[in-house]
Design a protein around this motif. Structure first.
Motif, mmCIF file in Angstrom:
data_model
loop_
_atom_site.group_PDB
_atom_site.id
_atom_site.type_symbol
_atom_site.label_atom_id
_atom_site.label_comp_id
_atom_site.label_asym_id
_atom_site.label_seq_id
_atom_site.Cartn_x
_atom_site.Cartn_y
_atom_site.Cartn_z
ATOM 1 N N ASN A 62 0.554 -5.512 -2.640
ATOM 2 C CA ASN A 62 0.427 -5.217 -4.071
ATOM 3 C C ASN A 62 0.605 -6.474 -4.913
ATOM 4 O O ASN A 62 -0.012 -6.609 -5.975
ATOM 5 C CB ASN A 62 1.433 -4.141 -4.497
ATOM 6 N N PRO B 111 5.216 0.193 -2.278
ATOM 7 C CA PRO B 111 4.578 0.490 -3.569
ATOM 8 C C PRO B 111 5.044 -0.419 -4.710
ATOM 9 O O PRO B 111 4.268 -0.707 -5.615
ATOM 10 C CB PRO B 111 4.953 1.949 -3.829
ATOM 11 N N SER C 126 -4.579 -3.273 -10.183
ATOM 12 C CA SER C 126 -3.298 -2.584 -10.360
ATOM 13 C C SER C 126 -2.712 -2.186 -9.012
ATOM 14 O O SER C 126 -3.437 -1.938 -8.056
ATOM 15 C CB SER C 126 -3.481 -1.349 -11.241
ATOM 16 N N PRO C 127 -1.364 -2.122 -8.915
ATOM 17 C CA PRO C 127 -0.712 -1.790 -7.641
ATOM 18 C C PRO C 127 -1.089 -0.389 -7.150
ATOM 19 O O PRO C 127 -1.383 0.511 -7.935
ATOM 20 C CB PRO C 127 0.779 -1.862 -7.955
ATOM 21 N N ILE C 128 -1.073 -0.239 -5.845
ATOM 22 C CA ILE C 128 -1.408 1.033 -5.201
ATOM 23 C C ILE C 128 -0.156 1.584 -4.549
ATOM 24 O O ILE C 128 0.591 0.850 -3.905
ATOM 25 C CB ILE C 128 -2.507 0.819 -4.139
ATOM 26 N N ASP C 129 0.079 2.876 -4.718
ATOM 27 C CA ASP C 129 1.187 3.523 -4.009
ATOM 28 C C ASP C 129 0.661 3.931 -2.633
ATOM 29 O O ASP C 129 0.060 4.988 -2.469
ATOM 30 C CB ASP C 129 1.700 4.731 -4.792
ATOM 31 N N TRP C 130 0.869 3.052 -1.657
ATOM 32 C CA TRP C 130 0.266 3.205 -0.347
ATOM 33 C C TRP C 130 0.718 4.467 0.371
ATOM 34 O O TRP C 130 -0.052 5.056 1.122
ATOM 35 C CB TRP C 130 0.565 1.982 0.514
#
Length: 189
Positions: free
Chosen positions: A32, A26, A41-45
């Motif tokens: 990311n 994340p 925008s980054p994703i909290d996988w």
């Protein structure tokens, strides 16, 4: 090239899961970082349901695509050249030869690959178990990527409810038989 395609299948599943867990990290994951370069925008996988499904599916596909491709390639190479040459002499186009010769002769192999992939997909365990970064019980904080086999494992070895886990195993067995039979019936038509 063939060995390179088969390499993900030969590699340790635990090592691949750790690598993909870091790729889909994340905060410092490479995926990311690439998304950030693209302005996304980054994703909290691990926390996102869709994101965790994408990450785990990419792990599974990475591992099994080469194996299945090698089986199909071997079946394609077993098709006699004389059949294609005869069709070419008769004036069949490449598209016509593919749909009238190659695809029908690959049908048993494709049935095998589809059935074994379906059974393997229903029995996924290691990828979701090791995908959780904290090394928790697996399946995510809200069980967003918990599989049937992971649920069976948790019931048997964490909840110590062996009777319930046995019932889950039998139901999974019946589901695998039903889905394999359905796949076989659909692909035989």
């Amino acid at each position: 090239w063939r060995m390179g395609v088969l390499l993900p299948y030969v590699a340790s599943l635990v090592a691949l899961t750790i690598i993909f867990g870091n790729l889909f990290g994340p905060q410092y994951g490479l995926v990311n970082d690439v998304l950030g370069v693209l302005g996304i925008s980054p994703i909290d996988w691990q926390a996102s349901t869709f994101g965790s499904h994408v990450a785990i599916a990419s792990m599974v596909n990475w591992r099994w695509t080469g194996y299945n491709a090698l089986i199909v390639l071997a079946a394609m190479q077993a098709i006699p050249r004389e059949v294609h040459e005869a069709a070419l002499v008769d004036g069949a186009s490449a598209l016509r030869r593919f749909f009238s010769i190659t695809l029908p002769m690959l049908k048993p192999t494709l049935i095998f690959v589809i059935v074994t992939s379906t059974i393997g997909g229903l029995q996924i365990f290691t990828e979701p178990k090791l995908f959780e970064p904290s090394g928790g019980s697996g399946g995510g904080a809200e069980h967003q990527y918990q599989t049937v086999v992971l649920y069976l494992y948790q019931s048997a070895f964490q909840g110590l409810d062996l009777g319930y886990a046995s019932a889950i195993a039998w139901v999974l067995f019946l589901i695998v038989i039903a889905v394999a039979g359905l796949n076989f019936w659909l692909t035989r038509r």
